[in-house]
Structures are given as C-alpha cells and as structure tokens.
Write an enzyme that holds these catalytic residues in place. Structure first.
Site, PDB file in Angstrom:
ATOM      1  N   GLY B 219      -0.353   5.104   4.039  1.00  0.00           N
ATOM      2  CA  GLY B 219       0.404   6.226   3.511  1.00  0.00           C
ATOM      3  C   GLY B 219      -0.345   6.935   2.387  1.00  0.00           C
ATOM      4  O   GLY B 219      -1.586   6.988   2.394  1.00  0.00           O
ATOM      5  N   SER B 220       0.415   7.387   1.393  1.00  0.00           N
ATOM      6  CA  SER B 220      -0.182   8.248   0.371  1.00  0.00           C
ATOM      7  C   SER B 220      -1.191   7.539  -0.510  1.00  0.00           C
ATOM      8  O   SER B 220      -1.957   8.191  -1.204  1.00  0.00           O
ATOM      9  CB  SER B 220       0.922   8.831  -0.502  1.00  0.00           C
ATOM     10  OG  SER B 220       1.822   9.557   0.314  1.00  0.00           O
ATOM     11  N   THR B 221      -1.200   6.192  -0.520  1.00  0.00           N
ATOM     12  CA  THR B 221      -2.221   5.529  -1.338  1.00  0.00           C
ATOM     13  C   THR B 221      -3.613   5.886  -0.838  1.00  0.00           C
ATOM     14  O   THR B 221      -4.576   5.881  -1.603  1.00  0.00           O
ATOM     15  CB  THR B 221      -2.062   3.995  -1.300  1.00  0.00           C
ATOM     16  OG1 THR B 221      -2.097   3.568   0.067  1.00  0.00           O
ATOM     17  CG2 THR B 221      -0.747   3.561  -1.929  1.00  0.00           C
TER      18      THR B 221
END
Lengths: 487, 479
Positions: B219-221
C-alpha cells in the site's frame, strides 16, 4: 557350440578332486575354540557398550555353548574322524554370532519377549543332540536312497501340515504348526526330505531325463534340446506344487522359491542339460506373471520390493494424511526400508555391538537379524558372515565332487545348494535384490526349526565327507610278506 | 557328474558375489543418501539425545535443554516465554525443527565444523558434550511491545524492527503465535505430534512467520520507494505533479478521502507523502517509468530472491510494469507489488541509514560450551538504495507524516523525539484493508526502524498500525 575333441579332458583328470586323506581334527578344534571365543567376545562387547558391564551370565553361555561345540568336536573325533574339518567351526561361528546378537537384542535390553539368547541356546543344544544322533546312526547316507517315495510323501505331508487345523499363520504366511508348547516350521524339514527324494529319483531316472530328447531346430541350427513331453512330468508336479500350494494357498513365497530353485539345480546336476533350466525358469516366472493380477499377497510383495520408497508403500494411509508423523505407523515396506536404513547406519565398520539401534527395524530378531549385524558390525562384519556361509557351501560342493557314489554326489550338492540358495533368498530379500519372501538365514536367525534343519544338513554333509575322505582300505597283500589281518 | 557340480558351485559363489556387491553398495556408496533420507527417523532420534545449546535473548535463555531423567538419555527442550519468541526461535521437535532451531541446528547440536576442536577437547577432558549457545539480536522489550500491540488488536499481523545502522533484527513477531512447549515434549510424543498437526491445520496459521514469510501489498508505505525514485531522478521535495481527485487508470483511482490533494492544483512531493496522496504518487510512478521504478525497488531489496538471516526470508516482488495503468497503481504499492514486513522495515531502515540498507541478521553471536565466541555477527551493507541527500529529504518528508499539519500518522508521535514514518492502507482482493506503518526514530539519530502490518484491520495504517510501531520504537529508545 561344440568343443574340439582335443580339449576334452580324459576322465582321469577328475582324480585330483579327491580330498587328501588327512583328518585335521586338531585344526578343527582350534578353529572351533576360536569361533567360541568370537561369540563370547561379541557378547562382552555388547554388554560393555550397552550396559557398561560384563554379561552377567557370560560363564553360563561360555560353558554351555562352548562346551556343546567342544563336545561336538570330540564326538566327531571318535565317530566321523575323517570328516571335513571346516564344517563344524563354520557352523559354530554362525550359530554363536546368532546367539550373541539375540543376547544383545533380548537379554541386554531387558526385553526377552521377542528375542532370547537363552531360548536359542537351548534350541542349539537340542539341535546338536540331533546332529550327533545323525552322525552316529546314519553310518551310510546312501541307505536313504532306498526310500525316495517315502521321502517324497513325507515332504509333501510336512509342507501341507500347516494347512490342517494344526497350522497357524504368523505374519501373513501360513507355514507354522502349533504343538501347544512350541511351534515348528515343517517346511524347514520338508526341504531336506525333498533333497533326499530328488537325489534318489534322479539317480534312477537320470539317463532318461538326460538323453531322450526332441531337438528344436530353426533351419539347420539346433536351438534347444527339449526333453520328451512325458519326461517333464516330475517338473510339472514340482512346478504345480510350488506355484499352487505354496504361493497361492500358503503365501510361502520363500519356500516355493527355495524348493524350485533346488529342484532345478539338482535336475541340472543329474542331467547336465541346460534345457531343463530354461523350461523350469520359463514355467516358474510365467506362472508368477500369470498369477500376479489374481493373488493379492503376491502383488503386495512385488510392489513392496519395487516401490519400497514410495510414500504410500512405506506409510499407511493414516500416516499419509499426516506427513509430520514420519510414518511411525508402518506400511508394507517399512521393515525393508528400515532395514536398509540400519545397514546405512552401520556403514563400513558398524557402530560396534550394542552401539546401534537395531530396534528400529520391526521383527529384527527374524530374517532381519542380518540388518542388525549390518548396523553393528558394518560391511566388514557382514562380509565375514557371508564368506563363512559361502565357505560352508563350497566345502559341501567339494564333498559332492570327492564322493564316488552318484546318490551322494546329488545329495551333497543338493544340500549345499539349498544352503546357498536359502541364504540368497533371505539376504537378497532383506537387501532388496529380490522381493522379500520370508525365510531364515541358516544358523543365524532366531527359530528352532531353522536351526535344527541347519544342523541336520551339516550333520549329513559331515557324514558324507567322512565317507568320501576316508582312505580306501590298505591292500592287505604286500610283496608276499606275512599277512596282517586288519579290522 | 562333476562338471555340472563344478558349475553349480560357481553359480552358488556368484549368488554370494551378488549379495556381497549389493551390501557393499548399500553400506558404502548409498549409505550417505539413506542416512539422510526423509523417511529416516534415526537422525532425529539421535538428535533428541544430544545436549543442545541454548538460544539467548538479552541475558535470558529462551530455549534450553534439560535431561529427561530416569533411564532416558533424552533431553527435553524448554522454552521460556515460548509464545513471545516462537516466531523467531521456532520449535525443536521429535522429527524436525523450525525457526532458529532449524537454521542454527549445526551450532546448537554441536555438529558444526567450527566446534570440532572444542568437542575434541571436551572428549579428552571427559566433559559432557554440549552444543553451542546462540545469542539473538532480539530486544526483549521491543518484542514484547510488538506482541502486546498486535494481541490487543486481536488481529493477525506482524511487526519487524531493525537496527538501521547494523541490520540487527530487534523484534520479529507474528500474530497469532503458539507455545513451542506444547509441541516439543519428548515424553508425550503423541500429544506433541497431535498438537503440531492442529497448529498446522489451524485457519489462523500460527506457524506462519508473517514478518518474514508472508507477502502483502504494501500500500502507501511503498510511496517512500516511489518518492525515492523521483528524488534520485532529479526531483526535489518541492517538485509538483498533477494530483486530481481521481486518476483514470482503467478504473478510476481516488484518494483515500475522496478529494484532490492540493485543492486541485499540482501537489508537491513532500505534501503528497505527508497526506499520502494517491493520484500524485501514481502520476510520479507513471512519469518515472516501469524500469526506474523497478530499479529503485530492487535497490531497497525487492526481487533479490530468498535471504537467509539465517531463517529463510521470502522474496518481495516488484515486477517490471509496462502498462501505465498498472504502473500507476504499483507506484502506491498496489497491483503486483508484494512485500514482506521485513522488506518494508528495510525500506525504512535504508532511509534512516543514509541510504544504505544493511543486511538483516538475527544471530548476534555463537558461543561454544566453554563460553568462547565462535562466531560474531559482522554487519554488512546489503544494498545502497539511495544517496544520503535523498535519504535526508525523505526523512524530512516522513517526519511530516507523524508531525506535519496534515499528518496522516500522528499516532506514532513520541514526545520530544522526531519520528519519521509512513502509513499504508492496502486494498486487498478479499476482505477489509491491510493496515501498515513503517517508521524510524529518532529521525536525527535513528536507533530503530519498524514495519507493522495488521491483516484485514479495516481501519487506516495511521490509527491501527502506527501506535504499535510507536510502542516498539519507544521500547528500543528508552533502554
């Protein structure tokens, strides 16, 4: 192929096969003592390694087993002084190693329910009594030649005995007769009776079996020298008996293989015709192939042999469902594969007596005692055992060569081959050369019947060798001097 | 009749010859293979009779062997705080082993060649042979914090903490866990085997070390990787790119809150990271191109195959994307990007360590039975992911994530200490989102880098994962 006549040996060339007229009884005594010492040493090693103490009953074993073997020697010294000096030490060595291993498996672990050296020792004593009896009473083994058909009937009776209500089934093979206090394996004795019968029968029918023939030719080339149809009757009977009764009814593949193999060997010795072997092997393996789809226990054995390492053969279905259980519940090939693992564990030199874990192999006290030797004595130890057995066999063959009577030649070579082939069938089965069949290694494995029949065979060989090696009576007349009458 | 007898005796000899050859083959040539055959229980049975070394965390022996007693020669393996350390230490059972027990088996059972001299000396002096002790890099407090946080949530998940400067693994926990004592009994083997079977078939997969062996969409990591690629290729934190409400990538890609990132104007890189803007970061990925994106991901450790730390770590994946629609989604850690929590901790650690990703390791040292060091960990650079300038820029941007005006992960704030972090909320094919947080602290002198993932948390990385990450970081920093 025809040999040029020039290379044919004159009959006189066979003369050197006669053994030199020496008794060598002292050599026999020394070797027997050595075999006893080896046995006791094996027990000491096992005791020290396993329990850090000398076997508590060492003197009992030493006294009884050693005493028996030495007694046997002196018995021979008096009643069969000219017999082959190697037979007794070899038999003592094998029997002693067997006792030592059973002691290590049973007494040394404190669990004698499956393997007990004391039982084996008592059976050894009984066997040696029979051994002495045969040597004493059977002065001329050729007298056995008089009763071939009684022997044949006896052999068949013994083989069929387990099918009667007296019989009992152990480990899936119906080859035992229960007498309440003890159980016997009559096939062990049937095979000896069968050799007696075959020797007598072949000697009388030898010519017709050897000579009457029909030649099969392709063009001018002779392919095979087939016997006449009517002469194949004994072969047919033997074959039918081995296949139908032993394999199909009794699931006794080992005895079947052993008897038929011995039969082929003896008919070859009698007739010197290869075609008998070709016919016999074709018939036997053809029958095996034919019954393969219909006899489940036979099929199981073949699969166990060929696919021993297939997971579903090694494990049971239950164990298959749970791969982490490491197939603790055993499938068909468990014993065979665990036996191979035991041999591998032993490697070249073994773990030393008492240092291994032969208990991994199920029923290790029976046929698979060989793997216990392999594990603890290593390749070196196993080679010694095999060489001892081979030597025993070859001495027996030598007796056959040295004897003059046809019956004795047949008899001695038949018994020798029986020992060799039995060893091959058992050890070959255990080491995955051939399918596992369930028979016992001569002298070594646990079991009274096998031990007794082994000692009977050695007794017969000794008696025959005594008669063969005994020098011909001295010429009484000597240049006209005073006649000395010698008894 | 002598000729056939001679032939027969030769044949009999040949039979013995076959037997001799065969046993020679089995015992000399095939022996090695047979001894190591998977069906062969002997090797494991013997291992139950050896006095294994201990596994040590801090000063506590978390796994040790003690004699069963009686007339048994066997040793029982005992695990202290078994549930806490099971994901790393594993279990030594009758039959096999997992975790460090398996990976360091040759040291623990004393069979490693470097222990040969010691073993020989023990033999001469008559001392009872014992395997070597293995000291782990695990920080007990950090491990406990990871366990407490994930257990309190009651969700499956994992947390991995690294020392950015060395690569030492300070915590590696996977939820749910299990008690290795329940499967290690050598006296009640049936029960132990049954317990193991139950663990194996349990739906929650307690035997799976999610921190090292489970791949998730990051995801956004993963936007840290995208941002790193942009900065490495000429962009600055102030560089802007279109950041609309939705981006048409086959299907529309919205932002988490349903609006544009900078009121419809192009958004700066720094601000995009702070608020975790999807559309701008997808645009960055598309602009940088699949090749550049993959190279940057590989520089952080993706696509490098399995790694032994010494437990085997599953490979993280960043395939080469050519379709802009997929490339855009992979720029925000979706599509075909899959990472282990350890891999994402390595991303954070790489930023923290001036761009150098250190090779993770779990074993600090190995001591033989006479307490002499046999092996000591030597930290080594695994890859150089980014320049130190880029690392500094990323650190500033990541501080914004926890402390900025519009911070997406304020839950990771530690009073008095700058924390650099990044949230992640990964869409999954089935069920609620996975919630991520990666971070390191203190930002100016990093001592610990963390990755936390909560499986199907259904919340946001900032609310679910960030507090756990903070607890772990605090546990390390407050030592």
């Amino acid at each position: 192929m025809t040999l040029p006549t020039a290379t044919k040996r004159p009959p006189a060339a066979e003369a050197p096969t006669a053994l030199p007229p020496v008794k060598r009884r002292n050599a026999e005594l020394v070797m027997t003592l050595f075999a006893i010492a080896l046995t006791l040493y094996a027990m000491i090693e096992a005791g020290l390694t396993r329990n850090n103490e000398m076997p508590p009953s060492l003197f009992l074993y030493g006294g009884l087993f050693g005493g028996l073997a030495v007694l046997a020697h002196f018995f021979i010294r008096f009643f069969a002084p000219w017999s082959d000096p190697l037979l007794l030490p070899l038999a003592t060595l094998l029997n002693g190693l067997g006792i030592a291993m059973l002691w290590r498996l049973g007494e040394a672990t404190g669990d004698t329910s499956r393997a007990s050296a004391m039982d084996q020792l008592i059976l050894t004593a009984a066997s040696m009594v029979v051994f002495a009896g045969i040597i004493y009473f059977l002065k001329e083994p050729r007298t056995l030649q008089r009763y071939p058909y009684i022997m044949a009937v006896g052999a068949v009776f013994l083989l069929l005995l387990p099918l009667t209500p007296l019989g009992s089934e152990i480990n899936g093979a119906r080859q035992w007769v229960n007498f309440g206090f003890t159980s016997l394996q009559p096939s062990e004795f049937a095979k000896i009776a069968l050799v007696v019968f075959l020797s007598g029968y072949m000697v009388t029918k030898r010519d017709v079996l050897a000579l009457a023939s029909r030649q099969i030719k392709i063009g001018p080339v002779k392919v095979l020298d087939l016997p006449r149809m009517r002469d194949t009757a004994p072969m047919a009977v033997m074959w039918g008996f081995c296949i139908i009764v032993l394999v199909i009814l009794m699931n006794d593949l080992g005895t079947s293989l052993m008897l038929f193999g011995t039969f082929l060997a003896m008919i070859y010795v009698a007739t010197q015709r290869g075609s008998w072997i070709v016919i016999g092997l074709t018939a036997f393996f053809g029958a095996c192939a034919a019954i393969y789809p219909f006899v489940p226990h036979f099929r199981v054995r073949m699969v166990t042999w060929l696919d021993a390492f297939r997971p579903d053969v090694f494990c049971t279905d239950e164990a298959m469902a749970n791969p982490e259980s490491f197939c603790v519940t055993s499938g068909n090939s468990q014993q065979l594969v665990q036996g191979l693992f035991a041999l591998a564990e032993g490697g070249m030199t073994g773990t030393g007596l008492g240092g291994g874990q032969p208990g991994y192999v199920p029923e290790v006290q029976n046929d698979f005692i060989f793997t216990a030797f392999g594990e603890e004595l290593g390749l070196a130890g196993i080679m010694v055992m095999l060489m001892a057995l081979a030597l025993l066999v070859e001495r027996g063959m030598r007796i056959a060569l040295a004897s003059k009577e046809l019956f004795i030649k047949m008899f001695a070579s038949g018994i020798s081959f029986l020992i060799a082939f039995q060893t091959f069938v058992v050890i070959g089965g255990v080491t995955r050369v051939i399918p596992m069949t369930g028979a016992t290694i001569p002298f070594v494995a646990k079991g009274g019947s096998a031990l007794l029949s082994s000692w009977i065979m050695v007794a017969l060989l000794m008696r025959m060798s005594n008669n063969a090696r005994k020098p011909a009576p001295q010429a009484i007349q000597d240049e006209g001097a005073t006649q000395v009458i010698q008894r | 009749m002598n000729k056939p007898i001679r032939r027969l005796s030769i044949f009999a000899l040949a039979l013995f010859g076959v037997l001799l050859l065969n046993v020679s083959y089995i015992q000399a040539f095939a022996a090695e293979d047979l001894r190591e055959h998977p069906f062969n229980r002997r090797q494991f049975a013997e291992s139950l009779n050896t006095h294994r070394g201990s596994i040590i965390v801090g000063s506590q022996e978390v796994a040790y062997s003690e004699p069963v007693g009686g007339d048994s020669d066997q040793y029982q393996r005992v695990y202290e705080n078994g549930q806490l350390y099971a994901p790393v230490v594993g279990a030594f059972r009758a039959g096999s082993a997992t975790g460090i027990e398996a990976a360091e088996n040759s040291f623990l059972d004393g069979s490693h060649e470097s222990l040969a001299v010691n073993n020989f000396r023990d033999m001469l002096t008559g001392e009872e042979p014992k395997g070597a002790d293995v000291t782990l890099t695990i920080n007990a407090d950090a491990q406990q914090a990871a366990m407490d946080g994930l257990e309190a949530l009651g969700k499956n998940g994992a947390a991995v903490a690294l020392d950015p400067a060395t690569g030492a693994v300070l915590a590696s926990y996977s939820n749910p866990t299990y008690d290795p004592n329940s499967v290690a009994s050598v006296t009640e083997t049936d029960q132990a085997a049954q317990n193991w079977t139950e663990l194996e078939s349990a739906e929650q997969q307690p035997l799976l070390n999610r921190g090292l062996n489970q791949r998730y969409p990051p995801g956004s990591t993963f936007k840290i990787v995208t941002a790193a690629a942009a900065l490495e290729n000429g962009a600055t934190p102030e560089s802007t790119i279109d950041a609309p409400e939705t981006l048409d990538l086959g299907a529309p890609l919205p932002n988490a809150w349903g609006g544009p990132c900078n009121n419809g104007a192009p958004d700066s890189l720094a601000h995009s990271i702070e608020i975790s803007c999807n559309t701008s970061m997808a645009n960055w990925a598309i602009q940088l191109g699949g090749q550049t994106m993959q190279e940057q991901a590989e520089a952080f450790g993706f696509n490098q195959g399995e790694m032994e730390i010494p437990i085997t770590v599953t490979e993280s994946l960043s395939p080469l994307e050519t379709d802009p629609n997929i490339l855009g989604r992979s720029g925000i850690g979706q599509a075909n990007i899959e990472a282990t929590p350890l891999q994402m901790a390595m991303v954070a650690a790489g930023v923290a360590n001036d761009g150098d990703v250190m090779k993770p390791y779990l074993v600090e040292s190995v001591q033989n039975s006479n307490l002499e060091e046999v092996e000591t960990a030597q930290p080594e650079v695994y890859t150089t992911a980014i320049s130190s300038g880029t690392a500094a820029d990323l650190t500033e941007m990541m501080i914004g994530v926890t402390a900025g005006d519009e911070a997406s992960g304020p839950g990771a704030q530690i009073p008095g200490i700058d924390v650099a972090g990044k949230t992640g909320t990964a869409e999954t094919a089935s069920g609620p989102t996975h919630n991520w947080f990666i971070s390191f602290a203190p930002a100016d002198d990093p001592q610990v880098a963390v990755a936390v993932v909560v499986e199907h948390g259904g919340g946001s990385g900032g609310t679910l994962a960030a507090p756990i990450a903070r607890e772990i970081m605090e546990a390390v920093i407050n030592e």
